[in-house]
Design a protein around this motif. Structure first.
Motif, PDB file in Angstrom:
ATOM      1  N   ALA A 137      42.213  47.628  51.709  1.00 29.95           N
ATOM      2  CA  ALA A 137      43.105  48.177  50.695  1.00 29.95           C
ATOM      3  C   ALA A 137      42.819  47.559  49.330  1.00 29.95           C
ATOM      4  CB  ALA A 137      44.562  47.940  51.092  1.00 29.95           C
ATOM      5  N   ALA A 138      42.579  46.247  49.291  1.00 25.42           N
ATOM      6  CA  ALA A 138      42.296  45.574  48.027  1.00 25.42           C
ATOM      7  C   ALA A 138      41.024  46.123  47.387  1.00 25.42           C
ATOM      8  CB  ALA A 138      42.169  44.066  48.250  1.00 25.42           C
ATOM      9  N   ASN A 139      39.968  46.252  48.169  1.00 28.66           N
ATOM     10  CA  ASN A 139      38.720  46.775  47.623  1.00 28.66           C
ATOM     11  C   ASN A 139      38.855  48.222  47.171  1.00 28.66           C
ATOM     12  OD1 ASN A 139      37.411  44.373  47.914  1.00 28.66           O
ATOM     13  ND2 ASN A 139      35.974  45.050  49.475  1.00 28.66           N
ATOM     14  N   SER A 140      39.613  49.006  47.927  1.00 28.38           N
ATOM     15  CA  SER A 140      39.805  50.405  47.558  1.00 28.38           C
ATOM     16  C   SER A 140      40.592  50.531  46.258  1.00 28.38           C
ATOM     17  CB  SER A 140      40.527  51.155  48.684  1.00 28.38           C
ATOM     18  OG  SER A 140      39.723  51.189  49.847  1.00 28.38           O
ATOM     19  N   PHE A 141      41.587  49.651  46.079  1.00 23.12           N
ATOM     20  CA  PHE A 141      42.373  49.698  44.850  1.00 23.12           C
ATOM     21  C   PHE A 141      41.519  49.310  43.643  1.00 23.12           C
ATOM     22  CE2 PHE A 141      45.396  48.162  41.677  1.00 23.12           C
ATOM     23  CZ  PHE A 141      46.298  49.222  41.658  1.00 23.12           C
ATOM     24  N   LEU A 142      40.700  48.271  43.799  1.00 22.45           N
ATOM     25  CA  LEU A 142      39.834  47.857  42.702  1.00 22.45           C
ATOM     26  C   LEU A 142      38.834  48.957  42.357  1.00 22.45           C
ATOM     27  CD1 LEU A 142      39.134  44.148  43.703  1.00 22.45           C
ATOM     28  CD2 LEU A 142      40.761  45.004  42.016  1.00 22.45           C
ATOM     29  N   ALA A 143      38.256  49.578  43.382  1.00 25.79           N
ATOM     30  CA  ALA A 143      37.317  50.677  43.141  1.00 25.79           C
ATOM     31  C   ALA A 143      38.016  51.832  42.431  1.00 25.79           C
ATOM     32  CB  ALA A 143      36.725  51.158  44.467  1.00 25.79           C
ATOM     33  N   THR A 144      39.284  52.076  42.786  1.00 22.49           N
ATOM     34  CA  THR A 144      40.039  53.159  42.156  1.00 22.49           C
ATOM     35  C   THR A 144      40.249  52.885  40.675  1.00 22.49           C
ATOM     36  OG1 THR A 144      41.163  53.681  44.234  1.00 22.49           O
ATOM     37  CG2 THR A 144      42.214  54.433  42.207  1.00 22.49           C
ATOM     38  N   LYS A 145      40.589  51.644  40.304  1.00 21.23           N
ATOM     39  CA  LYS A 145      40.780  51.301  38.899  1.00 21.23           C
ATOM     40  C   LYS A 145      39.484  51.498  38.111  1.00 21.23           C
ATOM     41  CE  LYS A 145      43.457  48.223  37.173  1.00 21.23           C
ATOM     42  NZ  LYS A 145      44.154  46.981  36.742  1.00 21.23           N
ATOM     43  N   ILE A 146      38.376  51.067  38.692  1.00 24.06           N
ATOM     44  CA  ILE A 146      37.094  51.183  37.995  1.00 24.06           C
ATOM     45  C   ILE A 146      36.727  52.645  37.799  1.00 24.06           C
ATOM     46  CG2 ILE A 146      34.618  50.700  38.138  1.00 24.06           C
ATOM     47  CD1 ILE A 146      35.402  48.179  39.792  1.00 24.06           C
TER      48      ILE A 146
ATOM     49  N   PHE B 101      38.743  55.207  37.846  1.00 23.01           N
ATOM     50  CA  PHE B 101      39.711  55.865  36.969  1.00 23.01           C
ATOM     51  C   PHE B 101      39.294  55.726  35.512  1.00 23.01           C
ATOM     52  CE2 PHE B 101      43.235  55.413  34.011  1.00 23.01           C
ATOM     53  CZ  PHE B 101      43.861  56.643  34.148  1.00 23.01           C
ATOM     54  N   ILE B 102      38.965  54.506  35.088  1.00 24.39           N
ATOM     55  CA  ILE B 102      38.611  54.333  33.678  1.00 24.39           C
ATOM     56  C   ILE B 102      37.280  55.006  33.372  1.00 24.39           C
ATOM     57  CG2 ILE B 102      37.392  52.118  33.816  1.00 24.39           C
ATOM     58  CD1 ILE B 102      40.014  53.253  31.170  1.00 24.39           C
ATOM     59  N   ASN B 103      36.390  55.113  34.343  1.00 27.50           N
ATOM     60  CA  ASN B 103      35.145  55.832  34.113  1.00 27.50           C
ATOM     61  C   ASN B 103      35.373  57.331  34.034  1.00 27.50           C
ATOM     62  OD1 ASN B 103      33.415  53.670  33.816  1.00 27.50           O
ATOM     63  ND2 ASN B 103      33.003  53.486  36.002  1.00 27.50           N
ATOM     64  N   ALA B 104      36.356  57.841  34.772  1.00 28.98           N
ATOM     65  CA  ALA B 104      36.733  59.250  34.616  1.00 28.98           C
ATOM     66  C   ALA B 104      37.305  59.480  33.215  1.00 28.98           C
ATOM     67  CB  ALA B 104      37.752  59.642  35.680  1.00 28.98           C
ATOM     68  N   MET B 105      38.120  58.531  32.742  1.00 25.54           N
ATOM     69  CA  MET B 105      38.652  58.637  31.384  1.00 25.54           C
ATOM     70  C   MET B 105      37.525  58.572  30.350  1.00 25.54           C
ATOM     71  SD  MET B 105      41.834  59.173  31.758  1.00 25.54           S
ATOM     72  CE  MET B 105      41.288  60.051  33.254  1.00 25.54           C
TER      73      MET B 105
ATOM     74  N   ALA C   8      41.559  51.848  27.033  1.00 28.48           N
ATOM     75  CA  ALA C   8      41.788  50.840  28.072  1.00 28.48           C
ATOM     76  C   ALA C   8      42.634  49.693  27.539  1.00 28.48           C
ATOM     77  CB  ALA C   8      40.458  50.323  28.604  1.00 28.48           C
ATOM     78  N   HIS C   9      42.363  49.291  26.309  1.00 23.26           N
ATOM     79  CA  HIS C   9      43.122  48.201  25.695  1.00 23.26           C
ATOM     80  C   HIS C   9      44.594  48.585  25.574  1.00 23.26           C
ATOM     81  CE1 HIS C   9      43.664  44.593  23.330  1.00 23.26           C
ATOM     82  NE2 HIS C   9      44.162  45.281  22.311  1.00 23.26           N
ATOM     83  N   ALA C  10      44.836  49.813  25.171  1.00 23.04           N
ATOM     84  CA  ALA C  10      46.212  50.255  24.953  1.00 23.04           C
ATOM     85  C   ALA C  10      46.991  50.388  26.256  1.00 23.04           C
ATOM     86  CB  ALA C  10      46.216  51.578  24.193  1.00 23.04           C
TER      87      ALA C  10
ATOM     88  N   PRO D   6      42.741  44.082  33.587  1.00 23.34           N
ATOM     89  CA  PRO D   6      41.545  43.811  34.403  1.00 23.34           C
ATOM     90  C   PRO D   6      41.055  45.033  35.168  1.00 23.34           C
ATOM     91  CG  PRO D   6      43.124  42.024  34.631  1.00 23.34           C
ATOM     92  CD  PRO D   6      43.821  43.121  33.876  1.00 23.34           C
ATOM     93  N   PHE D   7      39.751  45.166  35.280  1.00 23.29           N
ATOM     94  CA  PHE D   7      39.064  46.240  35.990  1.00 23.29           C
ATOM     95  C   PHE D   7      39.216  47.596  35.303  1.00 23.29           C
ATOM     96  CE2 PHE D   7      38.742  43.013  39.114  1.00 23.29           C
ATOM     97  CZ  PHE D   7      37.635  43.319  39.885  1.00 23.29           C
ATOM     98  N   LEU D   8      39.574  47.593  34.029  1.00 23.72           N
ATOM     99  CA  LEU D   8      39.586  48.830  33.248  1.00 23.72           C
ATOM    100  C   LEU D   8      38.458  48.787  32.218  1.00 23.72           C
ATOM    101  CD1 LEU D   8      43.379  49.575  32.625  1.00 23.72           C
ATOM    102  CD2 LEU D   8      41.819  50.692  34.227  1.00 23.72           C
TER     103      LEU D   8
END
Length: 448
Positions: A207-216, A218-222, A237-239, A249-251
């Motif tokens: 779950a931890a790895n999946s959440f971190l991958a999701t954050k990364i 997500f910001i790449n989709a943005m 990302a800063h905002a 972190p991870f954004l």
């Protein structure tokens, strides 16, 4: 306490050295004779900051030794940490557990009654229960527990000695007590400890790895949306990072994640959920994986644009080969994936990396390599920043300008200062900032 660490790769070697550092007598076990001999002689088989010093001290103190014998391991201690690899299966997205199974089968006949076998490898939920049944089937009376690791390569020593948390997945109070004794110095220092069942402990890591991958992802989709809209993903990302529910972190938008953990773990998690009949609950991980891989393709596309529309015959300097800084690990390296694709599309690629050149050269001998940044950049039509080493962030663009054919930089990690590079006359481009920095989106590169 006496304990063994079975498997001395990135996880096991660090765990063994750190356990010796906090005072335990440790026997490291691996079936690779060359690796075992190197460790026994005090040589680390891979680059990890701080590990060499711990290895040297552990061996000098007599608290750290190495062997290739599981039988010797079983005689040495009644506590055994399993740290072998669980790569992606060659037959599909699930985890390949053959190394874990082989160690348990090899250890079982030699275990003394009441021994405790503790898994640290990342495994699908239900693995501990299956291995416990495997031990019972051959008459072994050992106990099984799961103590997942949360190490970041490049920070593995600190993450072992000062972890964010400890997780003990056990089936008995006795096993929990033993693990508490092993980690007593850490627990006394205030490290939080979560005691739970083995299934939950296995899921915590996935779950931890999946959440971190999701954050990364997500910001790449943005970042893709920002490129289409002419916005700046770093400011975005800063905002949003000020929101405590989101966090900064991870954004960090860029080339995406790789290595031996996140990619294969989210695929294995998805596969295991499907086996449990709840695949739809984590179906989003397929898109997370796709977004991550798409960043590599987008990087190649942007490099081609900066090179004038075609990569054929263009000289490309690639800064970075390891999947992340402070490591020589090239497993599923986004940087090498991009370099290889550039080569396939006709570019003349030359790669630099502070630590991973030997591993990269062995994996991709058809590419060109340079031991110095200036040599990598000589005659380059485009310079690509693909692994975020501190050495690259400290580069002086004025010093590189006379070396390159054309001063064009693709900062695929969004960590270089665009003002510094543009002020030095470089055309700067970065994923998620195409319309906001350097303006490559609105002005096509020269075709010369």
């Amino acid at each position: 306490m006496k304990l063994t660490v079975i498997g001395t790769g990135y996880l096991g070697a660090v765990h063994a050295a750190c356990m010796a550092e906090i005072g335990h007598e440790v026997l490291g076990v691996d079936n690779d004779e060359a690796k075992t001999a190197a460790l026994a002689a005090g040589r680390t088989p891979f680059f990890e900051p701080g590990l060499q010093e711990l290895l040297t001290r552990g061996i000098a103190s007599g608290r750290l030794r190495f062997t290739t014998s599981l039988e010797q391991a079983a005689r040495f201690a009644d506590l055994h940490f399993l740290c072998v690899g669980t790569p992606q299966s060659p037959d599909g997205p699930g985890a390949d557990l053959r190394q874990v199974d082989a160690v348990v089968d090899g250890l079982a006949p030699h275990l003394r009654p009441g021994a405790l076998v503790v898994g640290k490898s990342t495994v699908p939920v239900g693995t501990a229960e299956r291995l416990a049944a495997r031990l019972r089937a051959v008459g072994a009376t050992a106990h099984l527990a799961w103590n997942p690791e949360f190490l970041r390569e490049g920070h593995a020593v600190a993450d072992t000695l000062q972890p964010d948390r400890l997780v003990f997945g056990t089936a008995s109070a006795e096993a929990e007590k033993t693990l508490s004794e092993v980690y007593a110095p850490l627990i006394r220092s205030g490290i939080p400890c979560v005691a739970t069942d083995t299934a939950t402990a296995e899921l915590v890591k996935m779950a931890a790895n999946s959440f971190l991958a999701t954050k990364i992802s997500f910001i790449n989709a943005m970042a893709e949306v920002c490129d289409a809209a002419g916005a700046d993903v770093t400011v975005l990302a800063h905002a949003i990072g000020y929101d405590s529910r989101i966090g900064r972190p991870f954004l960090n938008a860029g080339l995406g994640f790789g290595g031996g953990c996140l990619p294969k773990d989210i695929r294995a998690f998805r596969a295991r959920a499907g086996e449990l009949g709840v695949g739809s609950a984590v179906a989003f991980l397929s898109e997370i994986d796709e977004i991550n891989l798409r960043q590599r393709h987008r990087t190649v596309q942007l490099a081609a644009r900066l090179a004038g529309g075609s990569l054929t015959g263009r000289r490309i300097a690639v800064l970075g080969a390891a999947f992340k800084p402070d490591s020589d690990d090239i497993r599923d390296s986004p940087a090498l994936a991009v370099a290889a694709q550039l080569h396939r599309e006709g570019a003349l690629v030359r790669i630099h990396d502070p630590q991973a050149l030997d591993n990269a050269r062995a994996a991709w001998p058809q590419l060109d390599y340079a031991s110095r940044v200036d040599k990598a950049c000589e005659g380059a039509d485009v310079v690509l920043h693909l692994t975020d080493w501190a050495e690259y962030r400290a580069l002086d663009p004025d010093a590189l300008t006379p070396l390159v054919c054309r001063p064009r930089l693709l900062d695929a990690r969004n960590s270089l200062d665009p003002e510094v590079w543009t002020r030095a006359g470089w055309q700067y481009a970065a994923l998620g900032r195409l319309g906001a920095v350097g303006h490559p989106a609105s002005a096509a590169p020269a075709s010369s």
